[in-house]
Write a protein that holds these residues in place. Structure first.
Motif, PDB file in Angstrom:
ATOM      1  N   LEU A  31     -37.398   6.874   8.918  1.00  0.00           N
ATOM      2  CA  LEU A  31     -38.119   8.073   9.348  1.00  0.00           C
ATOM      3  C   LEU A  31     -39.618   8.001   9.075  1.00  0.00           C
ATOM      4  CD1 LEU A  31     -35.695  10.896   8.084  1.00  0.00           C
ATOM      5  CD2 LEU A  31     -35.703   9.714  10.302  1.00  0.00           C
ATOM      6  N   ASN A  75     -28.702  18.363  14.145  1.00  0.00           N
ATOM      7  CA  ASN A  75     -29.270  17.035  14.335  1.00  0.00           C
ATOM      8  C   ASN A  75     -29.682  16.432  12.984  1.00  0.00           C
ATOM      9  OD1 ASN A  75     -30.264  14.996  16.338  1.00  0.00           O
ATOM     10  ND2 ASN A  75     -32.178  15.421  15.270  1.00  0.00           N
ATOM     11  N   THR A  76     -30.282  17.250  12.134  1.00  0.00           N
ATOM     12  CA  THR A  76     -30.700  16.783  10.807  1.00  0.00           C
ATOM     13  C   THR A  76     -29.499  16.334   9.985  1.00  0.00           C
ATOM     14  OG1 THR A  76     -32.629  18.228  10.851  1.00  0.00           O
ATOM     15  CG2 THR A  76     -31.918  17.436   8.688  1.00  0.00           C
ATOM     16  N   VAL A  79     -28.456  12.948  11.323  1.00  0.00           N
ATOM     17  CA  VAL A  79     -29.399  11.913  10.890  1.00  0.00           C
ATOM     18  C   VAL A  79     -29.103  11.523   9.447  1.00  0.00           C
ATOM     19  CG1 VAL A  79     -31.833  11.451  10.332  1.00  0.00           C
ATOM     20  CG2 VAL A  79     -31.230  12.515  12.524  1.00  0.00           C
ATOM     21  N   ARG A 100     -23.900   1.574  12.792  1.00  0.00           N
ATOM     22  CA  ARG A 100     -23.262   1.391  14.099  1.00  0.00           C
ATOM     23  C   ARG A 100     -21.808   0.923  13.928  1.00  0.00           C
ATOM     24  NH1 ARG A 100     -25.409   0.730  19.399  1.00  0.00           N
ATOM     25  NH2 ARG A 100     -27.491   0.899  18.510  1.00  0.00           N
ATOM     26  N   PRO A 116     -26.570   8.439  20.092  1.00  0.00           N
ATOM     27  CA  PRO A 116     -27.985   8.658  20.448  1.00  0.00           C
ATOM     28  C   PRO A 116     -28.917   8.635  19.232  1.00  0.00           C
ATOM     29  CG  PRO A 116     -26.596  10.190  21.641  1.00  0.00           C
ATOM     30  CD  PRO A 116     -25.717   9.508  20.631  1.00  0.00           C
ATOM     31  N   ILE A 117     -28.438   9.128  18.117  1.00  0.00           N
ATOM     32  CA  ILE A 117     -29.262   9.127  16.900  1.00  0.00           C
ATOM     33  C   ILE A 117     -29.387   7.713  16.352  1.00  0.00           C
ATOM     34  CG2 ILE A 117     -29.345   9.919  14.491  1.00  0.00           C
ATOM     35  CD1 ILE A 117     -28.233  12.619  15.614  1.00  0.00           C
ATOM     36  N   GLU A 119     -29.334   5.040  18.084  1.00  0.00           N
ATOM     37  CA  GLU A 119     -30.273   4.360  18.976  1.00  0.00           C
ATOM     38  C   GLU A 119     -31.702   4.847  18.757  1.00  0.00           C
ATOM     39  OE1 GLU A 119     -28.411   4.899  22.800  1.00  0.00           O
ATOM     40  OE2 GLU A 119     -27.041   3.215  22.432  1.00  0.00           O
ATOM     41  N   GLN A 120     -31.868   6.128  18.528  1.00  0.00           N
ATOM     42  CA  GLN A 120     -33.199   6.688  18.256  1.00  0.00           C
ATOM     43  C   GLN A 120     -33.799   6.063  16.998  1.00  0.00           C
ATOM     44  OE1 GLN A 120     -32.997  10.899  17.555  1.00  0.00           O
ATOM     45  NE2 GLN A 120     -35.163  11.082  17.097  1.00  0.00           N
ATOM     46  N   LEU A 121     -32.962   5.763  16.021  1.00  0.00           N
ATOM     47  CA  LEU A 121     -33.424   5.159  14.762  1.00  0.00           C
ATOM     48  C   LEU A 121     -33.517   3.627  14.847  1.00  0.00           C
ATOM     49  CD1 LEU A 121     -31.359   7.348  12.261  1.00  0.00           C
ATOM     50  CD2 LEU A 121     -33.824   7.504  12.742  1.00  0.00           C
ATOM     51  N   ASN A 122     -33.236   3.085  16.040  1.00  0.00           N
ATOM     52  CA  ASN A 122     -33.281   1.634  16.266  1.00  0.00           C
ATOM     53  C   ASN A 122     -32.327   0.860  15.348  1.00  0.00           C
ATOM     54  OD1 ASN A 122     -35.246   1.695  18.374  1.00  0.00           O
ATOM     55  ND2 ASN A 122     -36.789   2.090  16.803  1.00  0.00           N
TER      56      ASN A 122
END
Length: 123
Positions: A31, A75-76, A79, A100, A116-117, A119-122
């Motif tokens: 983050l 969402n938090t 995460v 993953r 999606p999260i 992926e958002q965090l790579n």
């Protein structure tokens, strides 16, 4: 409180301290900063270990913590759950999977919400 529980849980306290530190490290990497919530990640366990056996604490923690499946709504929360999954492999020999892999193996029913999260965090 039983003396044997306190002694037995001393190792669990060390394990949880290491996990909490890893959580903050991974969270900052992902983050770019640490959240207020990370300061209290798994802190309930630390408070309860001297008084209860590990199984009761784990059950209670999973049933009431917002970074676990049952209560991860926002969402938090999700995460935080993903960060928890990702950092577990650094301090928990019994949990060698990354976020993953954890999703795929144990929580495939959460894929739509969690992928999606990830992926958002790579990850």
């Amino acid at each position: 409180m039983k003396v044997k529980d306190l002694i037995k849980n001393k190792e669990k306290m060390k394990y949880t301290i290491a996990h909490r530190k890893a959580f903050r490290t991974v969270e900052k990497q992902l983050l770019g900063h640490n959240t207020f919530r990370s300061l209290f990640h798994d802190f309930d366990k630390m408070l309860l270990y001297p008084f209860f056996d590990k199984e009761k604490i784990s059950k209670w923690h999973r049933n009431y913590s917002r970074h676990h499946e049952k209560h991860a709504k926002t969402n938090t929360d999700i995460v935080q759950m993903v960060i928890d999954w990702e950092c577990a492999r650094y301090t928990k020999p019994d949990k060698p999977l990354n976020a993953r892999q954890t999703l795929e193996k144990f929580y495939p029913h959460l894929t739509e919400k969690v992928l999606p999260i990830i992926e958002q965090l790579n990850l």
